[in-house]
Scaffold this motif. Structure first.
Motif, PDB file in Angstrom:
ATOM      1  N   GLU A  76       0.824  -1.200   0.000  1.00  0.00           N
ATOM      2  CA  GLU A  76       0.000   0.000   0.000  1.00  0.00           C
ATOM      3  C   GLU A  76       0.860   1.253   0.000  1.00  0.00           C
ATOM      4  N   LEU A  81      -1.059  -2.021  -4.228  1.00  0.00           N
ATOM      5  CA  LEU A  81      -1.889  -2.860  -3.374  1.00  0.00           C
ATOM      6  C   LEU A  81      -2.567  -3.985  -4.152  1.00  0.00           C
ATOM      7  N   TYR A 175      -8.158  -3.935   3.569  1.00  0.00           N
ATOM      8  CA  TYR A 175      -7.537  -3.083   2.559  1.00  0.00           C
ATOM      9  C   TYR A 175      -8.426  -2.871   1.336  1.00  0.00           C
TER      10      TYR A 175
END
Length: 262
Positions: A76, A81, A175
């Protein structure tokens, strides 16, 4: 006279290693000759497979989640990501899943084999088998080794699937990486060769776990205390053997630069 210091005696330990190495050759010889008690294999298949399944799946689910969380955190910060699935495939699917699975099996099954056979050894049941003209390798050892070789690859595949599920859950919940994005990234890095390698590793890991557990059991002398020491030592040596086999496979078949291959 039995060794006074049990598994901690260095000469005794060397003899155990030597016996186990010879046992590998005997197992192969008896397998080729078809000398085994096939009825006992099904019993040990259950002990090795279904009985070990829950801890294997739990460890892989949590391992997949932990790996994904730690990897996604770094990716990230780099703005990559969506590649977390690829990193997952490279490390967890190729290496961590088989090692975690085999380590759990070594702790549960390898120690049980060493304790069972060790108890039979100190109570002279092994000698009774010889008296009955029954070879312990055919009746006790070969079925256990074959069961491990058969079930460990299956457990690795199941552990890998649940590890991927854990990775997908962690990536999506923490995430906001979509499951399809994660899976596409995994598929782009994970090849058919990797899956074949998992099966090959599983067979070798299973053979090591079964042989070491039986070898340490067959070389148990003394009493109940020594049986416990043999079971503990079998787990430790099996763990070392698993990592040594994985390292050897990585060195022989890994993508090393040509100038650095051994």
């Amino acid at each position: 006279m039995a060794p006074s210091s049990g598994a901690n005696s260095h000469p005794y330990g060397y003899r155990r290693f030597g016996f186990t190495i010879l046992l590998i050759g005997q197992v192969w010889l008896h397998l080729i000759q078809g000398k085994t008690c096939w009825r006992k294999i099904s019993e040990h298949l259950f002990k090795t497979g279904p009985a070990s399944m829950i801890p294997v799946l739990l460890v892989n689910v949590m391992g997949g989640m932990i790996f994904t969380i730690q990897t996604a955190r770094q990716l990230e910060s780099l703005g990559a990501l969506n590649s977390v699935g690829g990193a997952f495939a490279l490390a967890f699917c190729r290496e961590l899943a088989p090692i975690l699975t085999a380590s759990v099996v070594a702790g549960q099954v390898g120690s049980a084999f060493a304790a069972e056979i060790g108890a039979m050894k100190v109570t002279e049941q092994i000698d009774a088998l010889y008296t009955l003209r029954t070879d312990p390798i055919d009746y006790l050892i070969l079925p256990r080794v074959l069961a491990c070789c058969a079930m460990v690859p299956i457990l690795i595949v199941l552990g890998l699937v649940f590890g991927i599920v854990g990775g997908i859950f962690a990536a999506s919940q923490f995430y906001q990486v979509q499951p399809l994005v994660f899976l596409d990234s995994v598929r782009s890095f994970l090849t058919t060769t990797d899956l074949i390698s998992l099966g090959f590793k599983g067979i070798l890991f299973g053979g090591a776990i079964g042989t070491i557990g039986c070898g340490w059991g067959m070389t148990t002398y003394g009493g109940v205390k020594q049986v416990g020491e043999s079971a503990t030592a079998a787990v430790v040596i099996s763990g070392v053997g698993i990592f040594a086999i994985d390292l050897a496979i990585s060195l022989l078949f890994g993508d090393l630069p040509m100038g650095k291959r051994v």
